[in-house]
Design an enzyme around this catalytic site. Structure first.
Site, PDB file in Angstrom:
ATOM      1  CE1 TYR A 142     -11.072 -88.512 -61.298  1.00  0.00           C
ATOM      2  CE2 TYR A 142     -12.551 -87.357 -59.832  1.00  0.00           C
ATOM      3  CZ  TYR A 142     -11.695 -87.349 -60.911  1.00  0.00           C
ATOM      4  OH  TYR A 142     -11.474 -86.182 -61.583  1.00  0.00           O
ATOM      5  CE  LYS A 193      -3.002 -94.875 -74.012  1.00  0.00           C
ATOM      6  NZ  LYS A 193      -2.601 -93.995 -75.143  1.00  0.00           N
ATOM      7  CG  ASP A 225      -3.644 -91.290 -77.108  1.00  0.00           C
ATOM      8  OD1 ASP A 225      -4.673 -91.962 -77.372  1.00  0.00           O
ATOM      9  OD2 ASP A 225      -2.489 -91.722 -77.347  1.00  0.00           O
ATOM     10  CG  ASP A 249     -11.827 -84.277 -64.238  1.00  0.00           C
ATOM     11  OD1 ASP A 249     -12.654 -83.354 -64.116  1.00  0.00           O
ATOM     12  OD2 ASP A 249     -10.664 -84.225 -63.789  1.00  0.00           O
ATOM     13  CG  ASP A 253     -11.977 -79.055 -67.322  1.00  0.00           C
ATOM     14  OD1 ASP A 253     -13.131 -79.340 -66.931  1.00  0.00           O
ATOM     15  OD2 ASP A 253     -11.137 -78.480 -66.611  1.00  0.00           O
TER      16      ASP A 253
HETATM   17  C1  IPM Z   1     -15.324 -81.964 -61.957  1.00  0.00           C
HETATM   18  C2  IPM Z   1     -14.260 -81.545 -60.968  1.00  0.00           C
HETATM   19  C3  IPM Z   1     -14.206 -82.564 -59.851  1.00  0.00           C
HETATM   20  C4  IPM Z   1     -13.838 -83.903 -60.465  1.00  0.00           C
HETATM   21  C5  IPM Z   1     -13.264 -82.217 -58.681  1.00  0.00           C
HETATM   22  C6  IPM Z   1     -13.563 -80.849 -58.108  1.00  0.00           C
HETATM   23  C7  IPM Z   1     -13.286 -83.264 -57.605  1.00  0.00           C
HETATM   24  O1  IPM Z   1     -13.050 -81.384 -61.616  1.00  0.00           O
HETATM   25  O2  IPM Z   1     -16.484 -82.116 -61.541  1.00  0.00           O
HETATM   26  O3  IPM Z   1     -14.997 -82.099 -63.141  1.00  0.00           O
HETATM   27  O4  IPM Z   1     -12.662 -84.187 -60.693  1.00  0.00           O
HETATM   28  O5  IPM Z   1     -14.759 -84.691 -60.724  1.00  0.00           O
HETATM   29 MG    MG Z   2     -13.175 -81.468 -63.737  1.00  0.00          MG
END
Ligand code: IPM
Ligand code: MG
Length: 365
Positions: A142, A193, A225, A249, A253
């Site tokens: 990032y 990885k 993975d 990240d 999710d």
């Molecule tokens: C998160 C979000 C952020 C990230 C974005 C909005 C920059 O997806 O906090 O998971 O990638 O860190």
């Molecule tokens: Mg995110």
């Protein structure tokens, strides 16, 4: 700086709706526990671009620096999609994380028993799920330099980013993950990885080295993975997962969906003196903004983390978490976790906030 200054950054789209419920919770807890807590407001994201020309103005950074904790709603939306990467609302979030060195991002994914039918996965693989993702938040791909898009000698455009970690950056997130594992089931899985990327070879090496300081913690390693697959097929094998910025990240999710809705997942991002940025894991949901139906629980649960980690008020944190649990077990839902069962009642964002507050009042008198 008074010790308990909280800066609220509502942000964009559903951000203001969910943070106003969370602020109601802060005020209720303040009253119920008779606490000295001050709430101030600032701007971030698209709102800050529109009004101040920058997604994270210096005023916001200064306010953040004089606060013990920051509560953030969400940033971004289609209105700002055409902007260059460097001036998008998301940059505001990245800037505040980086400027205050909030490197340790804690993303717990716990299943509330009453919601095990809300996930798209079978409830029997989810029951009792309680995992914590520890994501490195201020380095990795990032933030790595150099980065950019350029035209090469053949006249073709090339985009590039740099995936880098220094040894101290890895070591400090490893330490946090080991310490948190010690407070839980003493099982830590480091995700990398390292079969392909040198940077994560170093990551693995440092994790192994640091494990010598935490001999009681069982450290394992998994390629990212495989970790994605294992999170879906057998998520309860995990207790604490530690990983870099981008893998964290993505994996967070995935783990959000295990719990039924991304609308339930809180997060804390801490720096070395336990000041923190607290935000729901979900985004700004432009599709439902202004409709009053967003789930405020991830933000309310982030407030619980705020009381726990930055204000060291564990009792207050527990009461908030218990209130959410009880509200859910009484059948109250927002639309994202509503399964149409006759035992459930679908509430608006505001009604859900009110319901949690009512519960807090009942639990603390
Ligand atoms: C998160 C979000 C952020 C990230 C974005 C909005 C920059 O997806 O906090 O998971 O990638 O860190
Ligand atoms: Mg995110």
């Amino acid at each position: 700086m008074t010790s308990n200054n909280i800066l609220v950054l509502p942000g964009d789209n559903i951000g203001p709706e969910i943070t106003s419920e969370a602020v109601k919770v802060i005020n209720q807890v303040k009253q119920s526990f008779n606490l000295d807590v001050n709430v101030a407001y600032g701007v971030i994201g698209g709102e800050a671009i529109d009004n101040f020309g920058h997604p994270c103005p210096i005023e916001t950074i200064n306010l953040a620096k004089s606060s013990k904790a920051i509560l953030l709603g969400a940033v971004g939306g289609p209105k700002w999609d055409s902007l260059e990467l460097v001036s998008r609302p998301e940059q505001g979030l990245l800037k505040i994380r980086k400027e205050l060195d909030f490197y340790a991002n804690l993303r717990p994914a716990c299943i509330f028993d009453d919601l095990s039918n809300s996930s798209s996965l079978k409830s029997e693989i989810l029951e009792g799920l309680d995992l914590l993702i520890v994501r490195e938040l201020v380095s990795g791909i990032y933030f790595g330099e150099p980065r950019g898009i350029f035209t090469n000698d053949a006249g073709d455009r090339e985009g590039f980013n740099t995936y880098r970690y220094s040894e101290p950056e890895i070591r400090r997130i490893a330490k946090i993950a080991f310490k948190l594992s010690m407070q839980r089931n003493k099982k830590l899985c480091s995700v990398d990885k390292s079969n392909v990327l040198e940077v994560t070879r170093l990551w693995r090496e440092i994790l192994i080295d640091e494990s010598e300081n935490f001999p009681e913690v069982a450290l394992t390693h998994m390629y990212v993975d495989n970790a994605a697959m294992q999170l879906i097929s057998n998520p309860r094998q995990f207790d604490v997962i530690v990983t870099g910025n981008m893998f964290g990240d993505i994996l967070s999710d995935i783990s959000a969906m295990l719990t039924g809705s991304i609308g339930m997942l809180p997060s804390a991002s801490l720096n070395s003196d336990n000041r923190g940025l607290y935000e729901p894991c979900h985004g700004s949901a432009p599709d439902i903004a202004g409709k009053g139906i967003a789930n405020p629980l991830a933000t309310i649960l982030s407030v619980a983390m705020l009381f726990r980690h930055s204000l060291a008020l564990e009792d207050a944190a527990k009461v908030i978490e218990l209130s959410v649990k009880e509200v859910l077990s009484e059948g109250y839902r927002t639309v994202d976790i509503f399964t149409n069962s006759i035992e459930e009642k679908c509430l608006s964002t505001i009604e859900m906030g009110d319901m949690v507050i009512k519960k807090i009042k009942e639990l603390v008198h």
